[in-house]
Design a protein around this motif. Structure first.
Motif, short mmCIF file in Angstrom:
data_model
loop_
_atom_site.label_atom_id
_atom_site.label_comp_id
_atom_site.label_asym_id
_atom_site.label_seq_id
_atom_site.Cartn_x
_atom_site.Cartn_y
_atom_site.Cartn_z
N TYR A 78 0.83 -1.21 0.00
CA TYR A 78 0.00 0.00 0.00
C TYR A 78 0.87 1.27 0.00
O TYR A 78 0.51 2.28 -0.61
CB TYR A 78 -0.91 -0.02 1.23
N THR A 83 3.06 6.05 -1.80
CA THR A 83 1.65 6.31 -2.11
C THR A 83 0.84 6.54 -0.84
O THR A 83 0.48 7.66 -0.52
CB THR A 83 1.04 5.16 -2.93
N ARG A 85 -2.26 5.88 -0.29
CA ARG A 85 -3.58 6.42 -0.62
C ARG A 85 -4.30 5.39 -1.49
O ARG A 85 -3.67 4.51 -2.08
CB ARG A 85 -3.49 7.77 -1.32
N ASP A 87 -5.11 4.31 -4.38
CA ASP A 87 -4.90 4.24 -5.83
C ASP A 87 -5.45 2.91 -6.35
O ASP A 87 -5.00 1.85 -5.90
CB ASP A 87 -3.41 4.36 -6.15
N ILE A 88 -6.43 2.96 -7.27
CA ILE A 88 -7.10 1.71 -7.63
C ILE A 88 -6.21 0.76 -8.43
O ILE A 88 -6.48 -0.45 -8.47
CB ILE A 88 -8.42 1.96 -8.39
N SER A 89 -5.13 1.26 -9.04
CA SER A 89 -4.24 0.35 -9.77
C SER A 89 -3.46 -0.53 -8.81
O SER A 89 -3.48 -1.76 -8.92
CB SER A 89 -3.29 1.16 -10.66
N ILE A 90 -2.78 0.10 -7.86
CA ILE A 90 -2.02 -0.71 -6.90
C ILE A 90 -2.96 -1.52 -6.02
O ILE A 90 -2.65 -2.65 -5.61
CB ILE A 90 -1.09 0.17 -6.04
N GLU A 239 -16.84 10.07 -6.69
CA GLU A 239 -15.74 10.92 -6.24
C GLU A 239 -16.16 11.93 -5.17
O GLU A 239 -15.30 12.50 -4.48
CB GLU A 239 -15.15 11.67 -7.44
N GLU A 266 -11.80 5.22 2.02
CA GLU A 266 -12.86 5.76 1.18
C GLU A 266 -14.24 5.34 1.67
O GLU A 266 -15.20 6.12 1.59
CB GLU A 266 -12.65 5.35 -0.29
N ARG A 285 -10.57 -5.16 -5.86
CA ARG A 285 -10.12 -3.77 -5.95
C ARG A 285 -9.99 -3.12 -4.58
O ARG A 285 -9.11 -2.29 -4.36
CB ARG A 285 -11.11 -2.96 -6.79
#
Length: 395
Positions: A78, A83, A85, A87-90, A239, A266, A285
């Motif tokens: 993470y 990062t 935060r 981030d949906i890619s990682i 968002e 989130e 995800r």
């Protein structure tokens, strides 16, 4: 025990592509020979690029690590590259890794994962499906109300007690938008037709995709309240939790959201803003199984429920089932019809679906095994992403 190998599978999902164009699976192997599987959901790059991204993360953090040390591995990945935060890619990559580690842990201890996260609460899991077209449909199930109503009635006969559909129309990279009166009228008539077809035997799930502005979503909700939907999904883009909360305050329909969000952070914002009472995290995800359990616990304290998202392959579905089974505030599980077709073919033993319910497995780990021969023989060769939005505004 140490992880000493990994392998990825980029699988093309054959037509009609229900569950997406492709699925990305990860296989981790330990020095004792135990194998665990995971799945990454919809990382927004071409899947063969994602394959290299998974390899990079595995080589940096996973090879040589102890699969039991979930929290330690999670924090290292993470925080990779400074990062820290969502981030949906990682997070998609981390979710697949974490999922596979839990599969290994369960197999090593000879227990289903749900028994390691509080134990079984639910003997069976209520399931729902999108309304999917059949070959014999003459008109589009996504836009023609009569066709959708007919399909919904057929799903009820199959045993489903809830169905989902998006009556608003296409979604665009230029959303949110104000719906026209014509679209509002069409949507109201669409939902009315489906409600009349299923009566009180079936819940209606309004599966919108953030197409609307706040004011437009409120206008639509006022029209739909009389049909008593179980939820209004992602009425505005995810968002801005404060704007979603404005919708929630203006309607009696429960707000559901979460498929495009990641991590406890989130989802904590959603709960703090009172933006949604039904949380739809995607296990491939959100950060994996333990992260989903933490979110479910936060939701329980707010009297919110979980309804995990599923529009991908059966490994994520199997992970969803583990969380659902041990969570007191589980509401309903998304299914791709009855978990059959290619979703069953790519597993050595299919997920059990019986008369509207998924039956949790009692086998160790995730309770399913990827059929690697089927995975290898169905490579993805296309150029499109798993999901894509229109690249022009919708008028």
């Amino acid at each position: 025990m140490k992880i000493n190998d990994f392998k990825t599978f980029v699988v093309g999902n054959p037509p009609p592509h229900f569950g997406g164009r492709y699925w990305i699976f990860l296989k981790l192997t330990t020095d004792s020979g135990i194998v665990g599987f995971g799945e990454a959901y919809s990382v927004p790059f071409h899947p063969h690029v994602v394959e290299h991204m998974i390899g990079d993360v595995c080589e940096r953090y996973v090879i040589g690590s102890d699969p039991f040390k979930i929290e330690r591995l999670w924090r290292r990945v993470y925080g990779s590259g400074f990062t820290l935060r969502p981030d949906i890619s990682i997070m998609g990559i981390l979710s697949a890794i974490e999922m596979a580690c839990w599969d290994i842990i369960g197999k090593e201890l000879n227990k289903p994962i749900y028994e390691l996260l509080g134990g079984q609460v639910h003997e069976k899991l209520r399931a729902y499906s999108y309304l999917y077209p059949e070959k014999q449909d003459k008109l589009c199930v996504y836009s023609d109300a009569e066709t959708a109503a007919k399909r919904a009635a057929e799903y009820v006969k199959m045993g489903f007690t809830a169905v989902k559909f998006d009556p608003v129309g296409p979604y665009s990279a230029f959303d949110p938008r104000q719906l026209s009166l014509e679209t509002l009228d069409h949507t109201e008539k669409f939902v009315k037709a489906v409600r009349e077809a299923v009566g009180s035997k079936c819940d209606l799930l309004i599966g919108t995709h953030g197409q609307m502005t706040t004011s437009s979503a409120i206008r639509l909700a006022k029209r739909l309240e009389k049909f008593d939907p179980l939820w209004f999904e992602e009425p505005v883009p995810p968002e801005n939790a404060a704007e979603m909360a404005r919708v929630a305050r203006q309607t009696s329909i429960p707000i559901a959201t979460g498929e495009r969000l990641a991590t406890k952070y989130e989802f904590a914002r959603l709960l703090a803003e009172q933006a949604a009472s039904i949380l739809q995290f995607a296990l491939g995800r959100v950060g994996g199984i333990l992260e989903a359990k933490k979110i479910a616990g936060m939701a329980e304290a707010h009297y919110a429920q979980i309804a995990p998202h599923l529009y991908c392959g059966p490994i994520e579905c199997a992970a969803n089932i583990q969380i659902d089974t041990c969570s007191p505030n589980f509401l309903i599980q998304e299914s791709i019809q009855t978990c059959g077709g290619f979703h069953a073919e790519i597993l050595k033993e299919p997920i059990r679906w019986e008369n509207g319910y998924i039956i949790p497995p009692n086998k160790p780990g995730l309770g399913v095994e990827l059929n690697e021969e089927v995975a290898v023989s169905n490579p993805y060769t296309g150029k499109e992403l798993h999901l894509e939005m229109l690249d022009i505004p919708v008028n």
